[in-house]
Design a protein around this motif. Sequence first.
Motif, PDB file in Angstrom:
ATOM      1  N   ASP A  47      29.736  29.692  40.213  1.00 44.47           N
ATOM      2  CA  ASP A  47      29.935  30.937  42.157  1.00 44.47           C
ATOM      3  C   ASP A  47      30.800  29.701  42.405  1.00 44.47           C
ATOM      4  O   ASP A  47      30.802  30.824  43.761  1.00 44.47           O
ATOM      5  CB  ASP A  47      29.407  32.280  41.823  1.00 44.47           C
ATOM      6  CG  ASP A  47      29.653  33.212  40.847  1.00 44.47           C
ATOM      7  OD1 ASP A  47      30.069  32.598  39.695  1.00 44.47           O
ATOM      8  OD2 ASP A  47      28.765  33.532  40.258  1.00 44.47           O
ATOM      9  N   THR A 112      31.832  29.600  34.897  1.00 43.70           N
ATOM     10  CA  THR A 112      32.352  31.555  35.875  1.00 43.70           C
ATOM     11  C   THR A 112      33.273  31.489  35.211  1.00 43.70           C
ATOM     12  O   THR A 112      34.237  31.180  34.779  1.00 43.70           O
ATOM     13  CB  THR A 112      32.710  30.647  37.745  1.00 43.70           C
ATOM     14  OG1 THR A 112      31.219  29.708  38.013  1.00 43.70           O
ATOM     15  CG2 THR A 112      33.588  31.309  38.419  1.00 43.70           C
ATOM     16  N   ASN A 113      33.516  33.223  35.768  1.00 44.96           N
ATOM     17  CA  ASN A 113      34.794  33.432  35.028  1.00 44.96           C
ATOM     18  C   ASN A 113      36.060  33.805  36.128  1.00 44.96           C
ATOM     19  O   ASN A 113      36.053  33.646  37.011  1.00 44.96           O
ATOM     20  CB  ASN A 113      34.106  35.449  34.856  1.00 44.96           C
ATOM     21  CG  ASN A 113      35.510  35.985  34.048  1.00 44.96           C
ATOM     22  OD1 ASN A 113      36.699  35.993  35.134  1.00 44.96           O
ATOM     23  ND2 ASN A 113      34.599  37.187  33.502  1.00 44.96           N
ATOM     24  N   LYS A 114      36.500  32.780  35.492  1.00 48.41           N
ATOM     25  CA  LYS A 114      38.010  32.565  36.524  1.00 48.41           C
ATOM     26  C   LYS A 114      39.053  33.414  36.671  1.00 48.41           C
ATOM     27  O   LYS A 114      39.061  33.468  37.987  1.00 48.41           O
ATOM     28  CB  LYS A 114      39.078  31.545  35.590  1.00 48.41           C
ATOM     29  CG  LYS A 114      39.888  30.389  36.265  1.00 48.41           C
ATOM     30  CD  LYS A 114      40.499  29.309  34.925  1.00 48.41           C
ATOM     31  CE  LYS A 114      41.687  29.685  35.392  1.00 48.41           C
ATOM     32  NZ  LYS A 114      42.506  28.621  34.732  1.00 48.41           N
ATOM     33  N   GLU A 115      38.851  34.443  35.903  1.00 47.67           N
ATOM     34  CA  GLU A 115      39.697  35.650  36.122  1.00 47.67           C
ATOM     35  C   GLU A 115      39.268  36.417  37.699  1.00 47.67           C
ATOM     36  O   GLU A 115      39.586  36.771  38.658  1.00 47.67           O
ATOM     37  CB  GLU A 115      40.057  37.119  34.948  1.00 47.67           C
ATOM     38  CG  GLU A 115      40.938  36.621  34.173  1.00 47.67           C
ATOM     39  CD  GLU A 115      40.657  35.105  33.692  1.00 47.67           C
ATOM     40  OE1 GLU A 115      38.962  35.044  33.273  1.00 47.67           O
ATOM     41  OE2 GLU A 115      41.337  34.488  32.740  1.00 47.67           O
ATOM     42  N   GLU A 116      37.698  36.642  37.832  1.00 45.04           N
ATOM     43  CA  GLU A 116      36.740  37.729  38.495  1.00 45.04           C
ATOM     44  C   GLU A 116      36.976  36.763  39.401  1.00 45.04           C
ATOM     45  O   GLU A 116      37.374  37.165  40.527  1.00 45.04           O
ATOM     46  CB  GLU A 116      35.392  37.148  37.882  1.00 45.04           C
ATOM     47  CG  GLU A 116      35.328  38.760  37.309  1.00 45.04           C
ATOM     48  CD  GLU A 116      33.749  38.837  36.439  1.00 45.04           C
ATOM     49  OE1 GLU A 116      32.857  38.411  37.735  1.00 45.04           O
ATOM     50  OE2 GLU A 116      33.878  39.475  35.281  1.00 45.04           O
ATOM     51  N   ILE A 117      37.302  35.232  39.941  1.00 46.63           N
ATOM     52  CA  ILE A 117      36.601  34.423  41.112  1.00 46.63           C
ATOM     53  C   ILE A 117      38.123  34.905  41.571  1.00 46.63           C
ATOM     54  O   ILE A 117      37.906  34.478  42.927  1.00 46.63           O
ATOM     55  CB  ILE A 117      35.678  33.284  40.707  1.00 46.63           C
ATOM     56  CG1 ILE A 117      35.335  32.543  42.135  1.00 46.63           C
ATOM     57  CG2 ILE A 117      36.792  32.508  40.224  1.00 46.63           C
ATOM     58  CD1 ILE A 117      34.367  31.825  42.469  1.00 46.63           C
ATOM     59  N   THR A 118      38.668  34.146  40.660  1.00 48.27           N
ATOM     60  CA  THR A 118      40.255  34.364  41.795  1.00 48.27           C
ATOM     61  C   THR A 118      40.452  34.851  42.330  1.00 48.27           C
ATOM     62  O   THR A 118      41.338  35.401  43.266  1.00 48.27           O
ATOM     63  CB  THR A 118      41.628  33.676  40.340  1.00 48.27           C
ATOM     64  OG1 THR A 118      41.575  34.559  39.378  1.00 48.27           O
ATOM     65  CG2 THR A 118      41.253  32.020  40.542  1.00 48.27           C
ATOM     66  N   LYS A 119      40.465  36.494  41.631  1.00 50.33           N
ATOM     67  CA  LYS A 119      40.739  37.417  42.268  1.00 50.33           C
ATOM     68  C   LYS A 119      40.271  38.014  43.259  1.00 50.33           C
ATOM     69  O   LYS A 119      40.693  38.567  44.671  1.00 50.33           O
ATOM     70  CB  LYS A 119      40.808  38.587  40.980  1.00 50.33           C
ATOM     71  CG  LYS A 119      40.939  40.071  41.497  1.00 50.33           C
ATOM     72  CD  LYS A 119      41.240  41.236  40.808  1.00 50.33           C
ATOM     73  CE  LYS A 119      41.393  42.275  41.308  1.00 50.33           C
ATOM     74  NZ  LYS A 119      41.274  43.663  39.540  1.00 50.33           N
ATOM     75  N   LYS A 120      39.062  38.151  43.295  1.00 54.26           N
ATOM     76  CA  LYS A 120      37.871  37.881  44.330  1.00 54.26           C
ATOM     77  C   LYS A 120      38.462  36.916  46.004  1.00 54.26           C
ATOM     78  O   LYS A 120      38.122  37.665  46.818  1.00 54.26           O
ATOM     79  CB  LYS A 120      36.314  38.033  43.914  1.00 54.26           C
ATOM     80  CG  LYS A 120      34.938  37.566  44.693  1.00 54.26           C
ATOM     81  CD  LYS A 120      34.374  37.706  44.471  1.00 54.26           C
ATOM     82  CE  LYS A 120      33.004  37.589  45.252  1.00 54.26           C
ATOM     83  NZ  LYS A 120      31.593  37.287  44.741  1.00 54.26           N
TER      84      LYS A 120
END
Length: 185
Positions: A47, A112-120
């Motif tokens: 993360d 790390t979940n790529k979609e989640e962290i890039t959105k966040k």
Amino acid sequence: MDEKNIDETVNINSPKLKVVKTFESNYEKGKDTNLTYSIDMYNERKDSIAKNIVLKDISDISDIDKNSIKVTDENGKEIPKDKYTIGEKTDKKNNKIFEIKFKDIYLIDKETNKEEITKKQNISPSTTFKKINVKYNVKKKDGKEKQDIHTKTILNSNNNILDKDDNDKSRNCIKGNYKYIISRR
């Protein structure tokens, strides 16, 4: 307002960088030697995001083939050349310094979940990677029977300030010293 002392630990999720460097050689006695270096860059802290990434490779060899430089992601897909700049210079000890500075490129860990962290973090998924690989060729002249090649690879991110000897007091920069021996087998 009354002042209060609050003891609280604040964890800053700084990246933990890792670099793996390998090489291949076509050594043949009496001939110039072509070397292919491959440098894999990783972020090992879940993360966290490494940004403003700078790769510096310092070596006592010469003649980097600039046309051979290839930068790819974890799937082997080439990263566009407008996403990094390449510099080359010589230091006081006559070592060659090869430097790549990445622009708007982010390095996350493999879990790390790529979609989640890039959105966040409001960053582009198309420029966020779990691994970056740099591959390039160099030519070492003179083909001696056995020759040591010394290199130092420095991977830095998040605008950490390095001193003149490439030391980083934040301990977020990673350095690897390598010694390769080319000999006939």
